[in-house]
Motif scaffolding. Structure first.
Motif, PDB file in Angstrom:
ATOM      1  N   MET A 194      43.834  76.341 -16.233  1.00  0.00           N
ATOM      2  CA  MET A 194      44.585  75.411 -15.402  1.00  0.00           C
ATOM      3  C   MET A 194      45.492  74.535 -16.265  1.00  0.00           C
ATOM      4  O   MET A 194      46.629  74.223 -15.862  1.00  0.00           O
ATOM      5  N   GLN A 195      45.010  74.147 -17.442  1.00  0.00           N
ATOM      6  CA  GLN A 195      45.837  73.340 -18.334  1.00  0.00           C
ATOM      7  C   GLN A 195      47.107  74.085 -18.721  1.00  0.00           C
ATOM      8  O   GLN A 195      48.212  73.528 -18.711  1.00  0.00           O
ATOM      9  N   GLU A 196      46.966  75.373 -19.032  1.00  0.00           N
ATOM     10  CA  GLU A 196      48.127  76.184 -19.395  1.00  0.00           C
ATOM     11  C   GLU A 196      49.091  76.312 -18.229  1.00  0.00           C
ATOM     12  O   GLU A 196      50.311  76.181 -18.381  1.00  0.00           O
ATOM     13  N   TYR A 197      48.524  76.541 -17.021  1.00  0.00           N
ATOM     14  CA  TYR A 197      49.382  76.722 -15.852  1.00  0.00           C
ATOM     15  C   TYR A 197      50.116  75.428 -15.505  1.00  0.00           C
ATOM     16  O   TYR A 197      51.297  75.438 -15.123  1.00  0.00           O
ATOM     17  N   ALA A 198      49.438  74.297 -15.656  1.00  0.00           N
ATOM     18  CA  ALA A 198      50.075  73.014 -15.365  1.00  0.00           C
ATOM     19  C   ALA A 198      51.263  72.772 -16.290  1.00  0.00           C
ATOM     20  O   ALA A 198      52.320  72.274 -15.863  1.00  0.00           O
ATOM     21  N   GLN A 199      51.112  73.129 -17.560  1.00  0.00           N
ATOM     22  CA  GLN A 199      52.214  72.966 -18.502  1.00  0.00           C
ATOM     23  C   GLN A 199      53.369  73.907 -18.172  1.00  0.00           C
ATOM     24  O   GLN A 199      54.549  73.532 -18.274  1.00  0.00           O
ATOM     25  N   LYS A 200      53.046  75.128 -17.772  1.00  0.00           N
ATOM     26  CA  LYS A 200      54.089  76.087 -17.379  1.00  0.00           C
ATOM     27  C   LYS A 200      54.848  75.577 -16.157  1.00  0.00           C
ATOM     28  O   LYS A 200      56.069  75.709 -16.059  1.00  0.00           O
ATOM     29  N   LEU A 201      54.108  74.999 -15.195  1.00  0.00           N
ATOM     30  CA  LEU A 201      54.750  74.433 -14.020  1.00  0.00           C
ATOM     31  C   LEU A 201      55.715  73.308 -14.409  1.00  0.00           C
ATOM     32  O   LEU A 201      56.822  73.199 -13.873  1.00  0.00           O
ATOM     33  N   VAL A 230      40.725  81.483 -10.388  1.00  0.00           N
ATOM     34  CA  VAL A 230      41.066  82.912 -10.291  1.00  0.00           C
ATOM     35  C   VAL A 230      42.497  83.084  -9.791  1.00  0.00           C
ATOM     36  O   VAL A 230      43.269  83.908 -10.317  1.00  0.00           O
ATOM     37  N   ALA A 231      42.878  82.300  -8.786  1.00  0.00           N
ATOM     38  CA  ALA A 231      44.239  82.386  -8.256  1.00  0.00           C
ATOM     39  C   ALA A 231      45.266  81.954  -9.304  1.00  0.00           C
ATOM     40  O   ALA A 231      46.337  82.566  -9.434  1.00  0.00           O
ATOM     41  N   VAL A 232      44.957  80.917 -10.069  1.00  0.00           N
ATOM     42  CA  VAL A 232      45.867  80.437 -11.113  1.00  0.00           C
ATOM     43  C   VAL A 232      46.000  81.473 -12.227  1.00  0.00           C
ATOM     44  O   VAL A 232      47.097  81.715 -12.749  1.00  0.00           O
ATOM     45  N   LYS A 233      44.895  82.103 -12.571  1.00  0.00           N
ATOM     46  CA  LYS A 233      44.924  83.134 -13.616  1.00  0.00           C
ATOM     47  C   LYS A 233      45.826  84.292 -13.206  1.00  0.00           C
ATOM     48  O   LYS A 233      46.595  84.831 -14.026  1.00  0.00           O
ATOM     49  N   ARG A 234      45.756  84.659 -11.933  1.00  0.00           N
ATOM     50  CA  ARG A 234      46.617  85.739 -11.428  1.00  0.00           C
ATOM     51  C   ARG A 234      48.083  85.307 -11.456  1.00  0.00           C
ATOM     52  O   ARG A 234      48.976  86.093 -11.812  1.00  0.00           O
ATOM     53  N   ALA A 235      48.358  84.058 -11.076  1.00  0.00           N
ATOM     54  CA  ALA A 235      49.723  83.559 -11.092  1.00  0.00           C
ATOM     55  C   ALA A 235      50.299  83.538 -12.511  1.00  0.00           C
ATOM     56  O   ALA A 235      51.485  83.835 -12.718  1.00  0.00           O
ATOM     57  N   ILE A 246      49.680  80.019  -5.024  1.00  0.00           N
ATOM     58  CA  ILE A 246      48.238  79.832  -5.247  1.00  0.00           C
ATOM     59  C   ILE A 246      47.510  79.744  -3.907  1.00  0.00           C
ATOM     60  O   ILE A 246      46.478  80.388  -3.690  1.00  0.00           O
ATOM     61  N   GLU A 247      48.070  78.956  -2.996  1.00  0.00           N
ATOM     62  CA  GLU A 247      47.436  78.781  -1.689  1.00  0.00           C
ATOM     63  C   GLU A 247      47.411  80.090  -0.904  1.00  0.00           C
ATOM     64  O   GLU A 247      46.403  80.421  -0.272  1.00  0.00           O
TER      65      GLU A 247
END
Length: 271
Positions: A194-201, A230-235, A246-247
Motif C-alpha cells: 500500500m505504501q508503494e501504491y500510495a506513492q505511485k498515486l 490484494v486489489a492494490v497489488k493487482r493494480a 480498486i473498488e
C-alpha cells in the motif's frame, strides 16, 4: 467428555459454580434436574391467572413460603425449608456485580465518523475515522471505545422505529476530513504494498492523489484490509492508478463485511 459453550463457561466462572453433564445413555439423570420445573408448572402455574408481572411475583412468593417450602419432599422426606437452613451457612455470596451479558464486537468508523449498529449510526469523535473500534452493547446503551480501549462515546440504545438514523449528530457540526498526513499514516499501516501504491498515486495523480487516498481508505469500512491489499497489488501489476479501479475489483472479487457477518451467523453453518 462434554464440550461446553464458552459463554456459559464464562457465566459459570463469574458465579463460581462447576457445570455438570449427564452421561450418554442415561437420560434419567436429566429428570432429576428438570423435575422441579415440572412441579412448579403443575402446582403453581396450572390454573392460575396473573394481572401483570408484579402480581405473578407476589403470588409466587406466597406459594413458595406457604406451599413449596412447607411440603414434605418425596425423595428427601423432609421439608425444603429445613434443608435450606442447614445448607445456608455453606452457600457462597453472590458477586457484587451481575454477569455482564453485553455483546462486544468491532466496528470500523465510516467516512461520516460513525459506527453502525442494527441500522443505526452512532457518532464518534472524528479523529477515529476509519479506525477499528471495540463496541459494547447491552439492553440499554451502546458504548464505543478507541482502538486502545479507552471509552470515547456512550449513547442510549436507539429505540426501534426511530426515524433519525444518526445518534449523537449535531445539526451545526461540519463534516470532518482527515488531513493528508493522517490519511498517509493509515494507508501505510496496510503494509509496504500500500505504501508503494500510495506513492505511485501521488506521482501519477499529483493534483487529485489525496482524493484517491481517501477513497481507498474509506473502503476499509466495507472490506477487509487483506482484500484491499490484494486489489492494490493487482493494480500495481497492471499500472492502474485510481481508486475506482480498486473498488471495482473488490465489488467483483471480495465479500463485504456485512455479508461475511451474515454468513457466519447463518444457523446452517453451525455444527
Amino acid at each position: 467428555k462434554p464440550v461446553f459453550n464458552k459463554n456459559f463457561l464464562a457465566f459459570a466462572t463469574h458465579y463460581r459454580f462447576r457445570p455438570l453433564a449427564i452421561h450418554p445413555g442415561k437420560p434419567r439423570e436429566n429428570l432429576k434436574i428438570e423435575r422441579p420445573f415440572y412441579y412448579l408448572e403443575t402446582n403453581f402455574l396450572n390454573g392460575r391467572k396473573f394481572q401483570n408481572k408484579n402480581d405473578l411475583k407476589a403470588q409466587l412468593k406466597t406459594w413458595l413460603l406457604e406451599r413449596n417450602d412447607q411440603r414434605t419432599h418425596r425423595t428427601t422426606r423432609r421439608k425444603p425449608i429445613e434443608l435450606y437452613q442447614e445448607e445456608l451457612p455453606y452457600l457462597q455470596p453472590l458477586p457484587a456485580k451481575q454477569y455482564d451479558t453485553s455483546v462486544i464486537e468491532y466496528r470500523i468508523v465510516n467516512n461520516e465518523s460513525a459506527i453502525q449498529w442494527e441500522n443505526y449510526y452512532y457518532i464518534v469523535p472524528s479523529q477515529y475515522m476509519y479506525e477499528t473500534c471495540p463496541v459494547r452493547v447491552n439492553d440499554k446503551e451502546v458504548i464505543i471505545y478507541s482502538p486502545d480501549c479507552n471509552q470515547i462515546a456512550c449513547y442510549p440504545l436507539a429505540e426501534k422505529g426511530r426515524e433519525n438514523r444518526y445518534i449523537g449528530r449535531k445539526k451545526t457540526s461540519q463534516k470532518y476530513s482527515l488531513s493528508a498526513k493522517e490519511v498517509a499514516e493509515r494507508l501505510n499501516a496496510f503494509g509496504p504494498i500500500m505504501q508503494e501504491y500510495a506513492q505511485k498515486l501521488k506521482t501519477h495523480k499529483s493534483g487529485t492523489y489525496l482524493h484517491h487516498w481517501r477513497s481507498i481508505l474509506s473502503l476499509k469500512a466495507n472490506y477487509r484490509p487483506e482484500d484491499i491489499v490484494v486489489a492494490v497489488k493487482r493494480a500495481l501489476r497492471y499500472r492502474v492508478f485510481e481508486a475506482p479501479a480498486i473498488e471495482n475489483f473488490l465489488k467483483v472479487n471480495a465479500q463485504k463485511k456485512s455479508e461475511i457477518t451474515f454468513s457466519s451467523k447463518n444457523p446452517s453453518n453451525e455444527s
